[in-house]
Design a protein around this motif. Structure first.
Motif, short mmCIF file in Angstrom:
data_model
loop_
_atom_site.label_atom_id
_atom_site.label_comp_id
_atom_site.label_asym_id
_atom_site.label_seq_id
_atom_site.Cartn_x
_atom_site.Cartn_y
_atom_site.Cartn_z
N VAL A 85 0.85 -1.19 0.00
CA VAL A 85 0.00 0.00 0.00
C VAL A 85 0.89 1.25 0.00
CG1 VAL A 85 -1.99 -1.05 1.11
CG2 VAL A 85 -0.17 -0.08 2.52
N SER A 86 0.34 2.31 -0.54
CA SER A 86 1.08 3.56 -0.67
C SER A 86 0.77 4.50 0.48
CB SER A 86 0.72 4.24 -1.99
OG SER A 86 1.09 3.43 -3.08
N PRO A 87 1.59 5.54 0.65
CA PRO A 87 1.21 6.60 1.58
C PRO A 87 -0.06 7.30 1.09
CG PRO A 87 3.52 6.80 0.90
CD PRO A 87 2.89 5.80 -0.01
N ASP A 88 -0.69 8.04 1.99
CA ASP A 88 -1.85 8.88 1.64
C ASP A 88 -3.07 8.07 1.20
OD1 ASP A 88 -0.38 11.59 1.68
OD2 ASP A 88 0.77 10.45 0.21
N GLN A 89 -3.14 6.80 1.59
CA GLN A 89 -4.26 5.97 1.18
C GLN A 89 -5.38 6.04 2.20
OE1 GLN A 89 -5.10 5.06 -1.54
NE2 GLN A 89 -4.20 3.21 -2.30
N SER A 90 -6.60 6.12 1.69
CA SER A 90 -7.80 6.06 2.52
C SER A 90 -8.69 4.94 1.98
CB SER A 90 -8.55 7.39 2.50
OG SER A 90 -9.76 7.29 3.22
N PHE A 91 -8.95 3.96 2.79
CA PHE A 91 -9.84 2.86 2.40
C PHE A 91 -11.18 3.08 3.09
CE2 PHE A 91 -5.56 1.07 2.04
CZ PHE A 91 -5.60 0.53 0.77
N VAL A 92 -12.21 3.37 2.31
CA VAL A 92 -13.53 3.71 2.84
C VAL A 92 -14.50 2.56 2.59
CG1 VAL A 92 -15.42 5.37 2.81
CG2 VAL A 92 -13.08 6.15 2.40
N ASN A 93 -14.94 1.94 3.66
CA ASN A 93 -15.97 0.90 3.57
C ASN A 93 -17.33 1.52 3.80
OD1 ASN A 93 -13.49 -0.64 4.11
ND2 ASN A 93 -14.86 -2.39 4.34
#
Length: 304
Positions: A85-93
């Motif tokens: 995974v990269s920096p600045d990632q947002s995983f929205v469920n």
């Protein structure tokens, strides 16, 4: 969170109505970058399953879930965050109740369909209020910072923030890559110096430019003046920070303030460095930092 971390998701289904919900369907839509293969085997509670419903879209789903009047039913599952995974990632469920049934005093069963905008069965017509919510997890953000000092300290010319024509400005650019993250797309740090200052020959990395304390070039990372009067640090096509700690890329160089019309007393000489990379989904991310130096010159008047 970091790649490889285990994250437990929890969906609380609450019945604030006046009757028991005999059977409920609940869906939790997995975000881009998370798939059923990342859901830990056996971790889905209450007989739930994970299924692919469209290209790039998986969901965890439950059916036949009863929720008594005034009660809350908790549904859970565990995801292993993908490595890489990269920096600045947002995983929205986004999770929601798709529909639920209840039985009236006269024995009739009715189905209610929440008016959800995301989690919904398009074959059904909504007839009750929305029952949907989101949850986010994040990776740490990459960062870039820029500082400078100038070569002259005297009255009216501060070494920390001011410079005059011909004076040297010493710049330091620090880029931080969070631990456990990966940059894609041949990342770069680019610092164009513009037409108002020029790179001092031999100054780039005269004070060592380093990656995690090791002088460049190292680990496929290098820096050069390219194109002219532009500082460019280049990473490999894919750069993974597997060190277990945040890694800093530190660049040092000096410029000379030019005698040009734009550099007049009181004007600001800006300089901006930008980190550019792609995340694991091919989306471009940028971070920039700007430092401004005030130009000072003599102010002469004449009176007669």
């Amino acid at each position: 969170m970091l790649g490889g971390d285990l994250v437990q998701y929890r969906v609380d289904v609450t019945n604030n109505g006046k009757a028991d919900a005999d059977s409920s369907r609940v869906w939790d839509l997995l975000p881009a970058g998370i798939s059923c293969s990342d859901v830990q085997l056996g971790s889905i509670s209450d007989g739930g399953t994970c299924t692919n419903v469209a290209p790039g879209q998986d969901r965890v789903q439950w059916s036949g879930i009863p929720v008594a009047q005034g009660a809350t039913k908790t549904l859970t599952y565990t995801v292993k965050v993908p490595v890489g995974v990269s920096p600045d990632q947002s995983f929205v469920n986004t999770a929601g109740v798709v529909d639920f049934t209840y039985t009236t005093n006269d024995g009739h069963t009715y189905t209610l369909v929440p008016d959800n905008d995301v989690v919904r069965d398009t074959s059904e017509t909504p007839n009750t209020t929305k029952a949907q919510d989101v949850s986010d997890i994040f990776t740490a953000a990459a960062a870039i910072s820029k500082t400078r000092t100038t070569s002259v300290t005297e009255s009216g010319n501060s070494a920390s923030s001011q410079a005059t024509i011909g004076e040297t400005i010493d710049y330091t650019v620090t880029t931080t890559i969070p631990k456990g993250t990966t940059l894609y797309g041949t990342p770069t740090v680019v610092d164009p110096l513009g037409a108002r200052q020029t790179l001092v020959p031999g100054s780039l990395c005269a004070t060592a430019c380093t990656l995690d304390g090791v002088a460049l070039p190292t680990a496929g990372v290098s820096v050069a003046e390219s194109p002219a009067n532009t500082i460019t640090a280049t990473f490999p096509t894919t750069y993974a920070n597997t060190t277990g700690h945040d890694v800093a890329l530190v660049l040092h160089f000096s410029t000379k303030v030019l005698d040009v019309n734009a550099n007049t007393r009181g004007t600001s000489l800006p300089n901006t460095a930008t980190l550019t990379f792609q995340d694991e989904l091919g989306r471009t991310k940028t971070h920039s930092s700007t430092v401004n130096t005030t130009i000072v010159e003599p102010k002469i008047t004449a009176a007669k």
